[in-house]
Design an enzyme around this catalytic site. Structure first.
Site, PDB file in Angstrom:
ATOM      1  N   ASP A  13       0.852  -1.211   0.000  1.00 21.19           N
ATOM      2  CA  ASP A  13       0.000   0.000   0.000  1.00 21.19           C
ATOM      3  C   ASP A  13       0.884   1.256   0.000  1.00 21.19           C
ATOM      4  O   ASP A  13       0.825   2.082   0.909  1.00 21.19           O
ATOM      5  CB  ASP A  13      -0.931   0.017   1.214  1.00 21.19           C
ATOM      6  CG  ASP A  13      -0.181   0.047   2.557  1.00 21.19           C
ATOM      7  OD1 ASP A  13      -0.781   0.547   3.541  1.00 21.19           O
ATOM      8  OD2 ASP A  13       0.977  -0.398   2.613  1.00 21.19           O
ATOM      9  N   ASP A  18       6.757   1.158   1.867  1.00 20.74           N
ATOM     10  CA  ASP A  18       6.449   0.212   0.786  1.00 20.74           C
ATOM     11  C   ASP A  18       7.308   0.543  -0.439  1.00 20.74           C
ATOM     12  O   ASP A  18       7.795  -0.358  -1.128  1.00 20.74           O
ATOM     13  CB  ASP A  18       4.985   0.302   0.381  1.00 20.74           C
ATOM     14  CG  ASP A  18       4.019   0.027   1.505  1.00 20.74           C
ATOM     15  OD1 ASP A  18       3.835   0.907   2.359  1.00 20.74           O
ATOM     16  OD2 ASP A  18       3.468  -1.093   1.553  1.00 20.74           O
ATOM     17  N   ASN A  42      -2.258   2.928   3.563  1.00 17.59           N
ATOM     18  CA  ASN A  42      -1.667   4.241   3.869  1.00 17.59           C
ATOM     19  C   ASN A  42      -2.451   5.374   3.220  1.00 17.59           C
ATOM     20  O   ASN A  42      -2.588   6.454   3.784  1.00 17.59           O
ATOM     21  CB  ASN A  42      -0.221   4.284   3.372  1.00 17.59           C
ATOM     22  CG  ASN A  42       0.702   3.452   4.232  1.00 17.59           C
ATOM     23  OD1 ASN A  42       0.656   3.521   5.470  1.00 17.59           O
ATOM     24  ND2 ASN A  42       1.525   2.626   3.614  1.00 17.59           N
ATOM     25  N   THR A 131       3.012  -6.219   2.807  1.00  8.51           N
ATOM     26  CA  THR A 131       3.467  -5.046   3.572  1.00  8.51           C
ATOM     27  C   THR A 131       2.324  -4.049   3.777  1.00  8.51           C
ATOM     28  O   THR A 131       2.548  -2.824   3.801  1.00  8.51           O
ATOM     29  CB  THR A 131       4.614  -4.337   2.823  1.00  8.51           C
ATOM     30  OG1 THR A 131       4.092  -3.816   1.587  1.00  8.51           O
ATOM     31  CG2 THR A 131       5.770  -5.269   2.553  1.00  8.51           C
ATOM     32  N   PHE A 173      -0.465  -0.757  12.628  1.00  5.91           N
ATOM     33  CA  PHE A 173      -1.383  -0.220  11.626  1.00  5.91           C
ATOM     34  C   PHE A 173      -1.972  -1.298  10.705  1.00  5.91           C
ATOM     35  O   PHE A 173      -3.191  -1.346  10.503  1.00  5.91           O
ATOM     36  CB  PHE A 173      -0.676   0.849  10.782  1.00  5.91           C
ATOM     37  CG  PHE A 173      -1.524   1.364   9.650  1.00  5.91           C
ATOM     38  CD1 PHE A 173      -1.400   0.838   8.375  1.00  5.91           C
ATOM     39  CD2 PHE A 173      -2.484   2.345   9.877  1.00  5.91           C
ATOM     40  CE1 PHE A 173      -2.203   1.293   7.337  1.00  5.91           C
ATOM     41  CE2 PHE A 173      -3.294   2.807   8.846  1.00  5.91           C
ATOM     42  CZ  PHE A 173      -3.155   2.274   7.564  1.00  5.91           C
ATOM     43  N   ASN A 174      -1.157  -2.141  10.092  1.00  8.87           N
ATOM     44  CA  ASN A 174      -1.670  -3.105   9.109  1.00  8.87           C
ATOM     45  C   ASN A 174      -2.675  -4.067   9.745  1.00  8.87           C
ATOM     46  O   ASN A 174      -3.700  -4.403   9.148  1.00  8.87           O
ATOM     47  CB  ASN A 174      -0.528  -3.900   8.474  1.00  8.87           C
ATOM     48  CG  ASN A 174       0.311  -3.056   7.529  1.00  8.87           C
ATOM     49  OD1 ASN A 174      -0.176  -2.060   6.989  1.00  8.87           O
ATOM     50  ND2 ASN A 174       1.567  -3.427   7.368  1.00  8.87           N
ATOM     51  N   HIS A 247       9.705  -0.006   7.937  1.00  6.67           N
ATOM     52  CA  HIS A 247       9.093  -1.284   8.315  1.00  6.67           C
ATOM     53  C   HIS A 247       9.085  -2.310   7.170  1.00  6.67           C
ATOM     54  O   HIS A 247       9.532  -3.431   7.314  1.00  6.67           O
ATOM     55  CB  HIS A 247       7.645  -1.052   8.766  1.00  6.67           C
ATOM     56  CG  HIS A 247       7.473   0.003   9.801  1.00  6.67           C
ATOM     57  ND1 HIS A 247       7.751  -0.176  11.151  1.00  6.67           N
ATOM     58  CD2 HIS A 247       7.046   1.284   9.697  1.00  6.67           C
ATOM     59  CE1 HIS A 247       7.487   0.933  11.815  1.00  6.67           C
ATOM     60  NE2 HIS A 247       7.075   1.836  10.973  1.00  6.67           N
ATOM     61  N   ASP A 248       8.530  -1.901   6.038  1.00  5.51           N
ATOM     62  CA  ASP A 248       8.296  -2.850   4.939  1.00  5.51           C
ATOM     63  C   ASP A 248       9.600  -3.326   4.317  1.00  5.51           C
ATOM     64  O   ASP A 248       9.686  -4.481   3.864  1.00  5.51           O
ATOM     65  CB  ASP A 248       7.409  -2.208   3.870  1.00  5.51           C
ATOM     66  CG  ASP A 248       6.039  -1.854   4.421  1.00  5.51           C
ATOM     67  OD1 ASP A 248       5.390  -0.931   3.885  1.00  5.51           O
ATOM     68  OD2 ASP A 248       5.618  -2.495   5.407  1.00  5.51           O
TER      69      ASP A 248
HETATM   70  O1  RIB Z   1       2.880  -0.197  10.796  1.00  2.24           O
HETATM   71  C1  RIB Z   1       3.681  -0.053   9.655  1.00  2.24           C
HETATM   72  C2  RIB Z   1       2.954  -0.503   8.436  1.00  2.24           C
HETATM   73  O2  RIB Z   1       1.802   0.310   8.222  1.00  2.24           O
HETATM   74  C3  RIB Z   1       3.785  -0.347   7.157  1.00  2.24           C
HETATM   75  O3  RIB Z   1       3.423  -1.334   6.236  1.00  2.24           O
HETATM   76  C4  RIB Z   1       3.403   1.019   6.653  1.00  2.24           C
HETATM   77  O4  RIB Z   1       3.554   1.145   5.233  1.00  2.24           O
HETATM   78  C5  RIB Z   1       1.940   1.049   7.001  1.00  2.24           C
HETATM   79  O5  RIB Z   1       1.233   0.393   5.970  1.00  2.24           O
HETATM   80 CA    CA Z   2       2.820  -0.680   3.994  1.00  3.82          CA
END
Ligand code: RIB
Ligand code: CA
Length: 339
Positions: A13, A18, A42, A131, A173-174, A247-248
Site C-alpha cells: 500500500d 512500501d 496508507n 506489507t 497499523f496493518n 518497516h516494509d
Molecule cells: O505499521 C507499519 C505498516 O503500516 C507499514 O506497512 C506502513 O507502510 C503502514 O502500511
Molecule cells: Ca505498507
C-alpha cells in the site's frame, strides 16, 4: 551453487516504506517478482495503485513490465479507516512527485490474479511478501482455499507482539486496519513469518543515510532519500529522533536474509473484538495455549547489518556511482554517522 530466485508477489500500500521495500525487492537478485498487488491502507486504493505504477516505472527494467493489480479498497468486515494524520504525506510518497505512470494497471482483481499465479506455478514456488493490511491475502485464502498448501510462505510486515502499537497502544497499523483479515491469515496454516514493530523499530534508518541517497542524485536513490527525509522529519517531531523505521523494507530483507533477524516459533492470532485491543497480535511464545506454533515471529534484528544491507543494495543497484565508494564501504556509513 546459488539457489534459484524465489518467485514473489508483493502485496503493498505505497506508502514510503512500501516504496523503499519495492526498490529493495528489485535490487535483490534472490527475488523474482511475479507481480505487485495493491490494497488500500496508507492512502486510498486509487492513489496506492498510481503510486505502485509510478514506482515500478521509476525502477525501470523488469519492474516496468511487472503486472500491477488493483486489490481491495477496504477491509473485509469493517469500514476503511484512513490514518488521522497522513503519515506518508498527502499522496502517500512524502510529497515526492514521481513521473506519471506510462502504463495502465493490469486487468482483473489482484486476488484472482495471485490465485492464478499460485495455480500456474509448482507447489511451494510462490512467496507472498505482504506489507499492508492483509485484506487481499485473507480473501485469497478464503476464496481460493487450495492455494493454502501451494504457497511457499507468507512474509508479513505487521503486528507488535511485545512492543506498543503505532495505530493504537495495542495494535500495529496493518493489523489494526483489517484485524479479521490478519486473524484469518495467521490461523490459515500457511507457513508464516511475521516482521513486526518489535524489530522494525530497532532497525532505524538515520537521516544521514537519507542524505547519502539524496546526494547520490540518481532517480531512484534521490527519490528514496527524499521520501525517507519526509519520514525522518515526522519521527523527529514525534519521537525526537533523526531517523525512521522502514518497516516494509525489513520484511523484504527478512525474505532475502532471514539471518539478519532472530526468530521464535509461536502460536499467534489477532484480537478482533477488544474494545481497546482490536488488531493486537497475540503471540503465545511460551506455549500457554497448548496450541502448536503457526508462525515464526521476528524477535531481534542486527540493525547495523540491515542498515548496510539496505544502503548497499540501493546504491549498488540504482546509484549514480555503482563503482563503489559508497555504502558498500561501511566506513562511509560510519563517517556519515559522525557528521
Ligand atoms: O505499521 C507499519 C505498516 O503500516 C507499514 O506497512 C506502513 O507502510 C503502514 O502500511
Ligand atoms: Ca505498507
Amino acid at each position: 551453487m546459488s539457489r534459484a530466485p524465489s518467485r514473489v508477489v508483493i502485496d503493498c500500500d505505497p506508502g514510503i516504506d512500501d516504496a523503499i521495500a519495492l526498490f529493495l525487492v528489485y535490487a535483490s537478485p534472490e527475488l523474482d517478482v511475479a507481480g505487485v498487488t495493491t490494497v488500500a491502507g496508507n492512502v486510498g486504493l486509487d492513489q496506492v495503485v498510481d503510486n505502485a505504477l509510478r514506482l515500478c516505472d521509476l525502477v525501470g527494467g523488469p519492474a516496468a513490465t511487472t503486472p500491477v493489480l488493483r486489490g481491495h479498497a477496504g477491509p473485509l468486515a469493517r469500514a476503511l479507516r484512513q490514518p488521522d494524520e497522513p503519515v506518508h504525506g498527502a499522496y502517500g510518497l512524502g510529497g515526492v512527485e514521481l513521473p506519471a505512470a506510462v502504463r495502465p494497471v493490469h486487468p482483473g482483481h489482484a486476488v484472482d490474479w495471485i490465485a492464478d499465479q499460485v495455480y500456474d506455478s509448482g507447489p511451494g514456488e510462490i512467496t507472498v511478501i505482504a506489507t499492508a493490511p492483509l485484506t487481499n491475502i485473507a480473501a485469497l485464502l478464503h476464496t481460493h482455499p487450495d492455494t493454502r498448501e501451494r504457497l511457499r510462505e507468507i512474509v508479513v510486515m505487521g503486528g507488535a507482539a511485545f512492543a506498543p502499537g503505532n495505530a493504537t497502544p495495542a495494535a500495529e497499523f496493518n493489523f489494526h486496519a483489517d484485524p479479521e483479515a490478519a486473524r484469518y491469515v495467521t490461523e490459515s496454516g500457511v507457513p508464516l513469518r511475521i516482521v513486526g514493530l518489535d524489530v522494525t523499530r530497532k532497525a532505524l534508518t538515520p537521516l544521514t543515510d537519507a542524505d547519502v541517497l539524496i546526494a547520490d542524485g540518481a532517480p531512484v536513490t534521490s527519490a528514496a532519500g527524499r521520501m525517507l527525509r519526509h519520514l525522518v522529519e515526522r519521527y523527529a517531531r514525534r519521537h525526537k529522533v533523526r531517523a525512521c523505521a522502514v518497516h516494509d523494507a525489513l520484511a523484504v530483507a527478512a525474505a532475502v536474509r532471514p539471518d539478519l533477524l532472530e526468530w521464535t516459533d509461536a502460536w499467534v492470532t489477532v484480537e478482533c473484538a477488544g474494545e481497546f485491543t482490536r488488531g493486537a497480535l497475540v503471540a503465545d511464545v511460551h506455549g500457554r495455549t497448548g496450541l502448536p506454533p503457526n508462525a515464526r515471529v521476528a524477535t531481534g534484528v542486527d540493525a547495523q547489518a540491515f542498515r548496510t544491507f539496505l544502503m548497499t543494495r540501493l546504491l549498488d543497484r540504482y546509484g549514480a556511482h555503482p563503482d563503489g565508494g559508497h555504502a558498500s564501504n561501511p566506513d562511509l556509513l560510519t563517517d556519515q554517522r559522525r557528521k
